[in-house]
Design a protein around this motif. Structure first.
Motif, PDB file in Angstrom:
ATOM      1  N   PRO A  75      20.492  39.228 102.938  1.00 28.79           N
ATOM      2  CA  PRO A  75      20.084  37.896 102.372  1.00 28.79           C
ATOM      3  C   PRO A  75      18.525  37.881 102.198  1.00 28.79           C
ATOM      4  O   PRO A  75      18.045  37.607 101.041  1.00 28.79           O
ATOM      5  N   LEU A  76      18.050  38.356 103.185  1.00 28.01           N
ATOM      6  CA  LEU A  76      16.458  38.695 103.072  1.00 28.01           C
ATOM      7  C   LEU A  76      16.070  39.756 104.004  1.00 28.01           C
ATOM      8  O   LEU A  76      16.668  40.233 104.956  1.00 28.01           O
ATOM      9  N   THR A 116      15.530  37.210  97.957  1.00 29.02           N
ATOM     10  CA  THR A 116      16.838  36.980  98.555  1.00 29.02           C
ATOM     11  C   THR A 116      17.833  37.868  97.796  1.00 29.02           C
ATOM     12  O   THR A 116      17.806  37.970  96.484  1.00 29.02           O
ATOM     13  N   THR A 137      10.832  32.935 101.331  1.00 27.35           N
ATOM     14  CA  THR A 137      10.833  32.582 100.022  1.00 27.35           C
ATOM     15  C   THR A 137      10.709  31.033  99.513  1.00 27.35           C
ATOM     16  O   THR A 137      10.583  30.657  98.371  1.00 27.35           O
ATOM     17  N   ALA A 138      11.169  30.351 100.600  1.00 31.37           N
ATOM     18  CA  ALA A 138      11.402  29.042 100.212  1.00 31.37           C
ATOM     19  C   ALA A 138       9.864  28.337 100.390  1.00 31.37           C
ATOM     20  O   ALA A 138       9.241  28.731 101.485  1.00 31.37           O
ATOM     21  N   ASN A 195      13.438  32.075 105.849  1.00 31.63           N
ATOM     22  CA  ASN A 195      13.408  31.985 104.529  1.00 31.63           C
ATOM     23  C   ASN A 195      11.919  31.941 103.901  1.00 31.63           C
ATOM     24  O   ASN A 195      11.619  30.926 103.436  1.00 31.63           O
TER      25      ASN A 195
END
Ligand SMILES: *[C@@H]1O[C@H](CO)[C@@H](O)[C@H](O)[C@H]1NC(C)=O
Ligand SMILES: *[C@@H]1O[C@H](CO)[C@@H](O)[C@H](O)[C@H]1NC(C)=O
Ligand SMILES: *[C@@H]1O[C@H](CO)[C@@H](O)[C@H](O)[C@H]1NC(C)=O
Ligand SMILES: *[C@@H]1O[C@H](CO)[C@@H](O)[C@H](O)[C@H]1NC(C)=O
Ligand SMILES: *[C@@H]1O[C@H](CO)[C@@H](O)[C@H](O)[C@H]1NC(C)=O
Ligand SMILES: *[C@@H]1O[C@H](CO)[C@@H](O)[C@H](O)[C@H]1NC(C)=O
Ligand SMILES: *[C@@H]1O[C@H](CO)[C@@H](O)[C@H](O)[C@H]1NC(C)=O
Ligand SMILES: *[C@@H]1O[C@H](CO)[C@@H](O)[C@H](O)[C@H]1NC(C)=O
Length: 911
Positions: free
Chosen positions: A168-169, A149, A209-210, A207
């Motif tokens: 953001p990503l 992120t 990475t979540a 996302n």
């Protein structure tokens, strides 16, 4: 009535077998269900339509279902077998990208004005990932880099993204797709050439990475598997290593700068010593790549490091940080597994250990190239056992896996009776009394040889009919044995344990048949002499004395490099990848084009190209130097804003004399612009440049066309994803077979010039051409990419080969070919002795050795040499003995069988 019932029962059984879909068991009842079946069932339940609803546990396989995963710090010590080529390639490519992005992000981190616009742009990431896949068909299915992120300072949104702001990503990921339904694919056949690139950081629920994201637990964060690079929570300084590098410019063509122009450091993935805990690359569990390639894949993951926070005034906040991971994927079905049984504490024990079905008298050995399939193994006889007469070479797993229960018992070996004592060091003297007897037996063997000539592949039918004949006798014997016991021991047992099987050899599977009897290949004494001379000559050349030799002496015949394309495939592919990338990029990027808010990319610049050269050298322990060599006036320098005459960024592992400290040496690299090489070894005059240029400069017919389908984000935050404005993109690039392999040569620093970088060793250079468009929009040869590897790791094959194989060492193995055949042994060494002599069909290993059943190449060669020198030796004892009583030779075998039958009949009639 009865019949109908049978039919119903049968149907029911079929229903049980196939109707439920999930049960995978072998075709015969004796094949009990094992872990292979369990995994098959799991894989069968998932497909592209239901995978979105499945739990994450059902989308992945046990961690230990892939064995012998390459580890960075042990790679230099181990022998690399062909069954791990694709995993090593994946490992090195993940590392390669990690080094490159770490290097370039930190190389160009200083200035907002000069550095920032020079960082890789969007298409650099896209085409880089695409080239990884297109250059490794069969070795790689996907590749990408996933940023954490707010760590990507994208420079391709100059109007809407302020220079010190971040996306953001960002996660460009390429993967191979089926293209048989494409409108342009008239043949409706998959071409293996279509690559889709997605930005995983865009689209709904992006996302990664979540923790709720399906991909997260597979590739981004799998702590039990040690995959834990982003977000960067590691405080341990050992997890990031600092690398030193020097870069020398060329002052002009033919002249090098004396002092390095650039002397810097960067933080990169760890480069651990043998006892250090962190690896730079970890492998994921096999998982179902849902919604992308929709295949079961395994990924290799490596960290990218940047000096963060960039462009901040608060300098004390800055530190090296993992900002992204590079990911390379491989189809799980293509990974060879080891089905043999391994003991509980063996490091090679995996989930699939023990699924091979070798019998108790045999030893299991995995075969390369089978992937996730049953039958990828052979069963050798244990020491002290031999094959039954009908068996040509080891039992193939493939045959065992289709054997019925009755047949399965026949894959057993027969004990060797009357074993001889182990050979002593003293051996026997040439003038012993046995001489005459041995001579006679040699004559017999000659006859044998003649007979064996009959049994080549075309005479297989004859062989089969002989087998049938023996089987008939078998049945007679069996019947006879039922009538009473005759105490004939193992001989009869051996004859009894035969089944009518068709005889299959590796040749039936398309492989080279080393076992079959017809090619009674020979040993060539002159070749042996030439081979030993060549090896001792290569050993005699050293960096100290090489200057005294003529250039012709510093070159070996091209045939001496035979097999380099398999031994050095992984290394060559990194040059090929670079050629694909440069082709893809040069053919598609136009710096003047603007697509709405963003540029696709700028011209390639010096720093990027030096970085690619460094990445190739750093990511692979076998590569000594790597470079990109532009043709005349082919490189457009964005700094000077003009074409420059020659440009050849070349990276080296720093030679040992520059730094005393071993560890520091491993972390130090040097690069130079090869345009400055002295004119007598100018790169544009070297064979690997000249010959590729001659081939490709005027005629680009024969290049492969690749289709790239890029999808980009709809807005800065990546709320959606859409095809790129120019869709699809095409590029034309060379294939692996188009690469040029140089002759082995000694890269000699003649003048001992400390400012002149050489490998100073025997090496082979492999090069690939790359292409762009000329101003007239025709395909144009731009230059070559090359890597240089030390000859040291090349495996010599001394065994007999086909007449068209240009192998200098062919036929130089002094095996006793009348009774044995030669099998090459992989040792990653340029030395003679990489072979063993195994017993031919109908012969047995006569010695009482506990652990081996063949003659090792080292012994055979050294004894042969002693024999040549009239020294005490036991060369003539290094042959196999005719298998007692059950050879196929009519002259002896059938007489023996007839005698036996005679004895039996006599016994019977006595009763
Ligand atoms: C595509 O790859 C598969 C598997 O490697 C191969 O069998 C097939 O021949 C390839 N197709 C083409 C057109 O090269
Ligand atoms: C993604 O998820 C992680 C963890 O929940 C969070 O820290 C991060 O801010 C998220 N990134 C974006 C761009 O939403
Ligand atoms: C040599 O390297 C320096 C540092 O990168 C660079 O500024 C300079 O332009 C280079 N010189 C030439 C002739 O390319
Ligand atoms: C750029 O990277 C280098 C090497 O990691 C580091 O030493 C330097 O401080 C960085 N510069 C900035 C402005 O972040
Ligand atoms: C971006 O740059 C401006 C001006 O240089 C500075 O004030 C600001 O703090 C920077 N923002 C970040 C996130 O570093
Ligand atoms: C690969 O081949 C080598 C040599 O035959 C063998 O020792 C090793 O176990 C094999 N590995 C796998 C995973 O099959
Ligand atoms: C992106 O997201 C941020 C934070 O959610 C928001 O402030 C910004 O306006 C968004 N930008 C665009 C172009 O949608
Ligand atoms: C070995 O002995 C043979 C026969 O006596 C002889 O012809 C040969 O020259 C000898 N070789 C060497 C190297 O002495």
């Amino acid at each position: 009535m009865g019949l109908a019932r049978v039919a119903i029962v049968t149907l029911g059984a079929i229903f049980v077998l196939f109707g439920t879909g999930g049960i995978a068991i072998g075709p015969y009842r004796w094949m009990t269900r094992d872990n292979f079946d369990a995994v098959m069932e799991k894989m069968d339940t998932v497909n592209e339509f239901n995978c979105k609803e499945m739990s994450s546990e059902s989308l992945r396989l046990p961690a230990n279902s892939v064995g012998q995963r390459p580890k960075f710090n042990v790679l230099p010590q181990i022998v690399i077998f062909p069954n791990r080529t694709n995993l090593i390639h994946m490992h090195n490519m993940a590392l390669n990208r990690a080094y490159f992005y770490s290097y370039i992000l930190q190389r160009l981190n200083e200035s907002q004005v000069t550095d920032f616009p020079m960082l890789p742009g969007m298409l650099y990431y896209y085409m880089g990932a695409s080239a990884d896949v297109s250059s490794g068909v069969g070795l790689m299915n996907g590749s990408g880099v996933l940023f954490d992120t707010h760590t990507q300072y994208a420079n391709w949104y100059p109007t809407i993204l302020l220079f010190n702001n971040t996306l953001p990503l960002f996660g460009p990921k390429a993967f191979l797709v089926d293209d048989f339904q494409d409108p342009v694919n008239w043949l409706r056949e998959p071409t293996n050439n279509t690559i889709r690139v997605d930005d995983l950081g865009s689209g709904p629920g992006h996302n990664y990475t979540a923790s709720w994201h399906p991909l997260n637990s597979m590739v981004v964060r799998d702590v039990p598997n040690q995959i834990d690079f982003i977000p960067d929570l590691r405080t341990d300084y050992r997890a990031k290593h600092q690398y030193d590098y020097l870069i020398y410019n060329a002052t002009r063509v033919g002249e090098m700068e004396r002092m390095p122009n650039i002397k810097r450091q960067f933080f990169g993935p760890p480069s651990p010593g043998i006892s250090e805990p962190y690896q730079p690359v970890y492998f994921t569990r096999p998982y179902f790549d849902c919604g992308r390639s929709n295949k079961w894949i395994v990924s290799a993951v490596a960290p990218v490091i940047d000096f963060m926070v960039r462009y901040s005034i608060e300098t004390k906040l800055r530190r090296p940080q993992y900002v992204a991971i590079t990911v390379t994927d491989l189809d799980f079905l293509r990974i060879d597994f080891d089905p043999c049984d391994r003991s509980v504490d063996s490091p090679d024990r995996t989930y699939f250990s023990g699924v091979a079905r070798c019998r108790s008298t045999t030893l299991c050995e995995p075969l390369p190239g089978h992937g996730y399939q049953r039958g990828g193994y052979v069963c050798h006889c244990r020491p002290g056992y031999r094959y039954p007469y009908w068996q040509n070479g080891p039992f193939l797993g493939r045959d065992i896996e289709q054997a019925s229960e009755a047949e399965a018992d026949q894959f057993e070996c027969i004990p060797v009776e009357w074993k001889l004592q182990r050979l002593t060091e003293r051996g026997i003297t040439p003038n012993s009394k046995r001489r005459r007897r041995r001579k006679r037996s040699l004559d017999e063997t000659k006859e044998l040889v003649h007979l064996m000539h009959l049994y080549n592949a075309s005479a297989m039918a004859e062989l089969r009919s002989k087998v049938a004949e023996h089987d008939r006798r078998d049945r007679e014997l069996k019947r006879a044995q039922k009538a009473g016991s005759y105490g004939l021991g193992s001989l009869v047992k051996g004859l009894l344990s035969r089944a009518a099987r068709s005889i299959s050899t590796p040749a039936d599977m398309g492989g080279q048949n080393v076992h079959y009897l017809g090619r009674l290949a020979t040993f060539d004494a002159d070749r042996f002499k030439a081979a030993t001379q060549l090896i001792s000559f290569t050993a005699s050349v050293t960096p100290e004395n090489c200057a005294a030799k003529t250039p012709q002496q510093l070159e070996l015949p091209g045939e001496a490099g035979y097999g380099a394309d398999t031994s050095f495939q992984v290394q060559a592919r990194s040059a090929l990848r670079l050629a694909h990338f440069l082709s893809a990029f040069s053919q598609n990027v136009n710096p003047d084009e603007v697509y709405g808010p963003f540029y696709s990319d700028k011209h390639l610049n010096r720093d990027q190209l030096f970085g690619e050269a460094f990445a190739n050298v750093m990511s692979d322990g076998w590569i000594r130097s790597a470079g990109i060599y532009y043709d005349r006036e082919a490189f457009w320098d964005p700094l000077l804003k003009r074409r420059i005459e020659y440009f050849g960024p070349t990276a080296f592992k720093l030679a040992s004399d520059d730094t005393g400290d071993q560890k520091q040496r491993q972390l130090s690299f040097v690069a130079e612009d090869a345009a400055g090489w002295p004119l007598e070894r100018a790169y544009f005059e070297r064979d690997w440049f000249r010959i590729l240029k001659q081939r490709w400069a005027s005629n680009t017919y024969g290049l492969e066309t690749f289709v790239n389908k890029p999808y980009v984000r709809t807005d800065l935050n990546g709320t959606g994803s859409k095809p790129f404005q120019r869709y699809p993109l095409y590029y034309r690039a060379p294939r692996f077979a188009d690469m040029y392999w140089s002759k082995p040569y000694f890269d000699c620093n003649r003048n001992r010039d400390p400012n002149s970088r050489h490998v100073n060793d025997w090496v082979i250079t492999v090069a690939a051409p790359f292409f762009g468009y000329s101003e007239q929009r025709s395909l144009q040869f731009l230059g070559v990419t090359a890597v240089t590897v030390r000859l040291d790791k090349l495996d010599i094959n001394q065994c007999p080969g086909n007449f068209y194989e240009a192998n200098y060492f062919k036929n130089s193995a002094p095996c006793h070919f009348e009774s044995s055949y030669c099998v090459p042994v992989i040792q990653n060494k340029f030395q003679l002795e990489n072979y063993k002599c195994e017993c031919r069909q109908g012969f047995e290993y006569p010695y009482n050795d506990i652990s081996i059943w063949f003659f090792a190449g080292g012994t055979v060669s050294s004894q042969y040499e002693r024999a040549q020198r009239n020294e005490t030796n036991y060369y003539r004892m290094l042959k196999c003995r005719e298998g007692a009583g059950s050879t196929l030779l009519p002259s002896r075998g059938s007489i023996l069988v007839a005698m036996l039958v005679g004895v039996l009949v006599a016994n019977l009639s006595r009763d």
